[in-house]
Design an enzyme around this catalytic site. Structure first.
Site, short mmCIF file in Angstrom:
data_model
loop_
_atom_site.label_atom_id
_atom_site.label_comp_id
_atom_site.label_asym_id
_atom_site.label_seq_id
_atom_site.Cartn_x
_atom_site.Cartn_y
_atom_site.Cartn_z
N TYR A 177 -1.80 -0.37 10.91
CA TYR A 177 -2.08 -1.01 9.61
C TYR A 177 -0.92 -0.76 8.65
CZ TYR A 177 -3.50 -1.03 4.79
OH TYR A 177 -3.50 -1.19 3.44
N SER A 234 0.84 -1.21 0.00
CA SER A 234 0.00 0.00 0.00
C SER A 234 0.87 1.25 0.00
CB SER A 234 -0.88 -0.02 1.27
OG SER A 234 -1.52 1.22 1.44
N LYS A 260 2.13 -3.38 6.89
CA LYS A 260 2.50 -3.48 5.46
C LYS A 260 4.01 -3.28 5.30
CE LYS A 260 -1.53 -4.09 3.42
NZ LYS A 260 -1.85 -5.33 2.69
C1 WQD Z 1 -9.65 9.26 1.00
C2 WQD Z 1 -9.94 10.72 1.27
C3 WQD Z 1 -10.40 11.22 3.55
C4 WQD Z 1 -14.17 9.02 3.86
C5 WQD Z 1 -6.86 4.40 3.01
C6 WQD Z 1 -5.72 3.53 3.48
C7 WQD Z 1 -5.05 2.90 2.29
C8 WQD Z 1 -6.08 2.15 1.48
C9 WQD Z 1 -7.14 3.12 1.01
C10 WQD Z 1 -6.20 -0.06 2.37
C11 WQD Z 1 -9.27 11.22 2.54
C12 WQD Z 1 -11.62 11.50 2.68
C13 WQD Z 1 -12.99 9.57 3.35
C14 WQD Z 1 -15.23 9.89 4.25
C15 WQD Z 1 -13.88 11.78 3.60
N1 WQD Z 1 -6.70 1.14 2.27
N2 WQD Z 1 -12.86 10.92 3.22
N3 WQD Z 1 -15.04 11.26 4.10
O1 WQD Z 1 -7.28 7.35 3.74
O2 WQD Z 1 -6.48 7.78 1.34
O3 WQD Z 1 -6.37 5.46 2.27
O4 WQD Z 1 -7.75 3.66 2.20
O5 WQD Z 1 -5.36 -0.59 1.71
O6 WQD Z 1 -4.06 2.01 2.73
O7 WQD Z 1 -4.76 4.33 4.12
O8 WQD Z 1 -8.57 6.46 1.72
O9 WQD Z 1 -10.96 6.52 1.12
O10 WQD Z 1 -10.33 6.51 3.59
O11 WQD Z 1 -9.94 8.55 2.21
O12 WQD Z 1 -13.75 13.02 3.50
O13 WQD Z 1 -16.33 9.46 4.71
O14 WQD Z 1 -11.35 10.88 1.45
O15 WQD Z 1 -10.25 12.26 4.52
O16 WQD Z 1 -8.86 12.56 2.34
P1 WQD Z 1 -7.14 6.88 2.32
P2 WQD Z 1 -10.02 6.96 2.19
#
Ligand code: WQD
Length: 327
Positions: free
Chosen positions: A140, A115, A144
């Protein structure tokens, strides 16, 4: 799981035989039936936990396994903060059991689902495979990183291994059929499944975690990649397993998108409005990072082909046709 089922569709479509091992903790066997429906091909399924040593003896003696694609990992960032031991046990100890049993059965080819969170996200936005790693913001991410380092040590102890580590950015979207897709347990942690659950009326509104970041529209920027492009990257990585060695590749589009840009793209692609509110920042979120995916293009002859509109349309097509996911 979400990504694994899409990889199965890709590999079966490429003519590979596929054997699946899954403890169904974060997935549904119905997805595998849908994979067979989409491809018209059969796959073999064993319900077993990654730490179950006897399961490998059964699977590896009943099937001629060329290589392993290791997707079995707990992946909820927030949950890992609350349950670090469960994450290190499942992700790290589980991988040790897998590798020991592979070695015992003379299987030395593995693709590991890593990741972008292994990168030190305080030290750069456009990430290459040489960008600094570490400083993970969650247990997490640390699991990785530890697994990547364990695989590197394994290779340096025995150069007959073929090890490909794929660093995923943000996988979203679904197979164009709408028959398989992302089906999180409970309230979604990730952006796209939350958006689609708002769109289908399961959630009242999307909370955007902060719009005061140092980005053009104030919301965080990520590299969203269509899950079928990610699957295509795995298919190319299987070819790479023909070579012995240790290989690391980013799987991203190289096209950064902000949260608001994704919301607007979803609304435009699907002709609907998403109700959202600006909420406080989420701990651990980095303002901006995205992939430099040149190495995979050069060495795997792979690049993402689908754009954000395809991702938004295919995500909605899945959720619209499966309001309760696989349940
Ligand atoms: C993306 C953006 C949130 C939800 C994580 C893990 C990564 C992979 C993908 C596992 C951010 C914003 C999100 C919401 C929001 N997972 N958001 N409201 O954090 O980039 O990555 O998931 O493998 O390893 O770290 O992905 O989709 O959670 O968030 O505003 O209800 O969307 O703040 O900026 P992220 P995400």
């Amino acid at each position: 799981g979400y990504i694994g089922s899409h990889i199965c569709v890709e590999l079966l479509g490429q003519g590979y035989d596929v054997t699946v091992m899954d403890n169904l903790a974060n997935s549904n066997e119905k997805a595998l039936r849908r994979v067979e429906e989409i491809t018209g091909k059969k796959l073999r399924f064993y319900e077993a936990d990654i730490r179950d040593r006897s399961a490998y003896d059964e699977i590896f003696s009943q099937n001629e396994i060329y290589g392993v694609i290791h997707m079995a990992g707990l992946k909820a960032v927030g949950e890992s903060v609350r349950k670090p031991l469960a994450y290190f046990d499942n992700n790290v100890s589980g991988t040790i059991v897998l590798l020991e049993k592979m070695k015992e059965h003379h299987i030395k080819r593995i693709i590991f689902s890593s990741s972008a969170t292994v990168y030190d996200l305080t030290q750069g936005e456009c990430l290459t495979e040489k960008s600094p790693i570490g400083n993970s913001t969650s247990p997490y991410g640390r699991t990785k990183l530890v697994i990547e380092q364990m695989l590197a040590d394994l290779y340096h102890s025995d150069a007959r291994w073929s090890i490909v580590m794929l660093r995923y950015f943000n996988p979203i979207g679904a197979h164009v059929s709408g028959r398989i897709g992302e089906d999180p347990n409970g309230e979604p942690n990730n952006l796209m499944p939350y958006i689609t659950q708002v769109a289908v009326g399961k959630r009242e509104k999307l909370n955007i975690f902060g719009n005061d970041y140092d980005t053009p529209d104030g919301t965080c920027i990520r590299d969203y990649i269509h899950v079928m492009d990610l699957a295509g990257g795995h298919s190319k990585a299987v070819r790479k397993l023909e070579e012995q060695g240790l290989f690391i590749y980013n799987l991203g589009t190289g096209q950064p998108q902000s949260v608001l840009a994704v919301v607007h793209a979803f609304e435009k692609a699907n002709g609907l409005k998403i109700n959202y509110a600006i909420a406080p920042r989420r701990a651990g979120d980095a303002p901006k990072y995205y992939a430099n995916a040149d190495k995979a293009k050069t060495e795997l002859n792979w690049e993402a082909e689908r754009g954000i509109e395809d991702m938004c349309r295919d995500s909605w097509n899945w959720q619209k046709n499966n309001p309760e996911g696989y349940r």
